[in-house]
Design a protein around this motif. Sequence first.
Motif, short mmCIF file in Angstrom:
data_model
loop_
_atom_site.label_atom_id
_atom_site.label_comp_id
_atom_site.label_asym_id
_atom_site.label_seq_id
_atom_site.Cartn_x
_atom_site.Cartn_y
_atom_site.Cartn_z
N GLU B 33 89.68 126.94 74.28
CA GLU B 33 88.30 126.53 74.02
C GLU B 33 88.25 125.73 72.72
O GLU B 33 89.13 125.82 71.87
CB GLU B 33 87.41 127.78 73.92
N ASN B 34 87.18 124.98 72.56
CA ASN B 34 86.96 124.18 71.37
C ASN B 34 86.39 125.08 70.28
O ASN B 34 85.49 125.86 70.56
CB ASN B 34 85.98 123.06 71.71
N PRO B 35 86.91 125.01 69.05
CA PRO B 35 86.37 125.90 68.01
C PRO B 35 85.01 125.44 67.48
O PRO B 35 84.36 126.18 66.76
CB PRO B 35 87.43 125.81 66.90
N PRO B 37 81.02 123.94 67.98
CA PRO B 37 79.94 124.06 68.98
C PRO B 37 79.71 122.74 69.71
O PRO B 37 80.16 121.70 69.25
CB PRO B 37 78.72 124.43 68.14
N PRO B 38 79.02 122.79 70.84
CA PRO B 38 78.66 121.52 71.52
C PRO B 38 77.69 120.73 70.64
O PRO B 38 77.07 121.29 69.74
CB PRO B 38 77.98 121.98 72.81
N LEU B 43 72.37 121.03 73.29
CA LEU B 43 71.51 122.22 73.21
C LEU B 43 70.04 121.82 73.34
O LEU B 43 69.27 122.51 74.02
CB LEU B 43 71.77 122.97 71.89
N SER B 213 83.32 120.90 74.27
CA SER B 213 82.87 122.24 73.84
C SER B 213 81.89 122.87 74.82
O SER B 213 80.94 123.54 74.41
CB SER B 213 82.18 122.16 72.47
N LEU B 214 82.10 122.66 76.12
CA LEU B 214 81.12 123.16 77.08
C LEU B 214 81.74 124.04 78.17
O LEU B 214 81.29 124.02 79.32
CB LEU B 214 80.34 121.98 77.69
#
Lengths: 352, 352
Positions: B33-35, B37-38, B43, B213-214
Amino acid sequence: MSQYWSQLVHSLTPYVPGEQPKVDNLIKLNTNENPYPPSPMVLAAINEQTNEKLRLYPDPNSDLLKQAIADYHGMQTDQVFVGNGSDEVLAHCFQGLLKQDAPLLYPDITYSFYPVYCGLYDIDYETIPLNDDFEIIAEDYQRDCGGIIFPNPNAPTGRLLPLDVIKQLLEMHPNRVVVVDEAYIDFGGESAIALVNEHPNLLVIQTLSKSRSLAGIRVGFAIGQAHLIEALERVKNSFNSYPIDRLALYGASASFADEEYFQDACQKIISTRETLVSAMSEMGFKVIPSAANFIFASHPNKDAEEIALALRERKIIVRYFNKPRIDQYLRITIGTDAENDALIAALKEIIG
Amino acid sequence: MSQYWSQLVHSLTPYVPGEQPKVDNLIKLNTNENPYPPSPMVLAAINEQTNEKLRLYPDPNSDLLKQAIADYHGMQTDQVFVGNGSDEVLAHCFQGLLKQDAPLLYPDITYSFYPVYCGLYDIDYETIPLNDDFEIIAEDYQRDCGGIIFPNPNAPTGRLLPLDVIKQLLEMHPNRVVVVDEAYIDFGGESAIALVNEHPNLLVIQTLSKSRSLAGIRVGFAIGQAHLIEALERVKNSFNSYPIDRLALYGASASFADEEYFQDACQKIISTRETLVSAMSEMGFKVIPSAANFIFASHPNKDAEEIALALRERKIIVRYFNKPRIDQYLRITIGTDAENDALIAALKEIIG
């Protein structure tokens, strides 16, 4: 057609869903959506999860949601399977349980995705005609088969099959799976979930799209004894580890916590349906008794497709199926009372 | 095992995804996973759609998202297919394009879902050994086959295959589909999308789970010439009309509008990766050159599984595969700089 396609692809006849128009000023009574919004608790749960954690995978087992469904229906979590809409759950059922060495049986008038799944998974099937009143007659299913599936209430007729007839089918074929597809059960039917613990061959499928106003987040589920659920889990885990996203997981789970809202919305729809049935009967329509959030109706003096087109001119969309036995019927979703009044007024104009 | 299962279910060996621990105080470097946030724009788009319209089905064709992807990559919308995570897109590829009358080819060390799909759709396959440096050698694929699939960069090695070798494979098998699975391409590779318009047999698959990041909203896509996309659409429309929900549809589309945020996050991960590679090389690790958001590494004096367990005692989770040829390697996701520092400190303790 392309040389690159698998052989299967050439023979597929994909499902055609009801239209999702991209303009807003229509009265949309064509895809059996709920006219009322989802519970505010659902929207709050989704809002709370719209955060940086979307970077992380969701729980691949959707335990939170399975627990919510199990608690709501008084079952164990290993008796619950969840999927990306009940169509995905159905697909896994066809592949994992209904593909057998004898033909699958389902009614001739039914959810039109069933033959599509049979095509996708190369499943042999036979359709069993409903009687003239569009009823399922248990005795007609007394024949060699690999399984049985039907919606209850049936779609697109809306007609409910009583639990004692379902029990009869389960006992007629104890070695075959009987799938009861209860997308519309909350609008006046009695769920076959009550029979699951006694019947190892029963799988019940429900969706949050209709009675819980959540077609937009795609969540369906199945309830059955653990050995049937395990088949679905094995197929799911060979297809997609994470079918339910984080927002759907939390939103769907929250829906089961707001019983009052849920019951109230279902009751309003039932009441509006009764108003519509009375009004259409007065206009001379034949309306099949419905336990769903839609009605299925025919007029002796006016062609169904013509009525659908005339409604469309008045910005009301309903569903017309150009298929044998039902090409003089319209399937009309129950809307709000205001939408219902507009529909009744338009039908009065059209029928004259 | 159950008498009710389809024959297929008995023989399935489902995929086992990386652990999704339910406690929060772990450094989670096990599922790529991407560290970060999207994008805030994602959002915001999801928040805007968290409203009463969730009662409605989403657009079954996800046109908004297809347009965003097509515009971003300079393609036409009929060259884009979208699915509920790239795993679903891959599943449809296996069923609709890679199931042929000759065996599918893929590397012996690769994404471990590929053999699972072959089991699910009864596809014959042969694995082609990577060379000792874990490289794909085009000449090894010069044999009768029904298609080729590989991740680029490869998983779990992280190694990138240059476009000219991909071109060689495409020209070697002009009548077979070559699927390039680019889940990790944005961390330093060059996408084969550039080759799509010249090669009718190329399908490229990407995901929003890693570089965007999703992982939490489940969106993947394929790009290829329209005749390949049509095969996927036909399978999808025979499986599930609405695989992408409303929130994922709008959130994913918004991600393509925030290029600066996207580039910045990718660059930070690449920079952290280079720091990690240097530090581990100094400790004596052999690190496979990586163009992904993870590295694949082995230590000559310390058993890989022991290292993984020792990291876990220090609340750091990485992925260990107990498989031939790679059972002395660890796959470690690139985290934030702080997580990276903690990892390096822990490895120094463990290696001594």
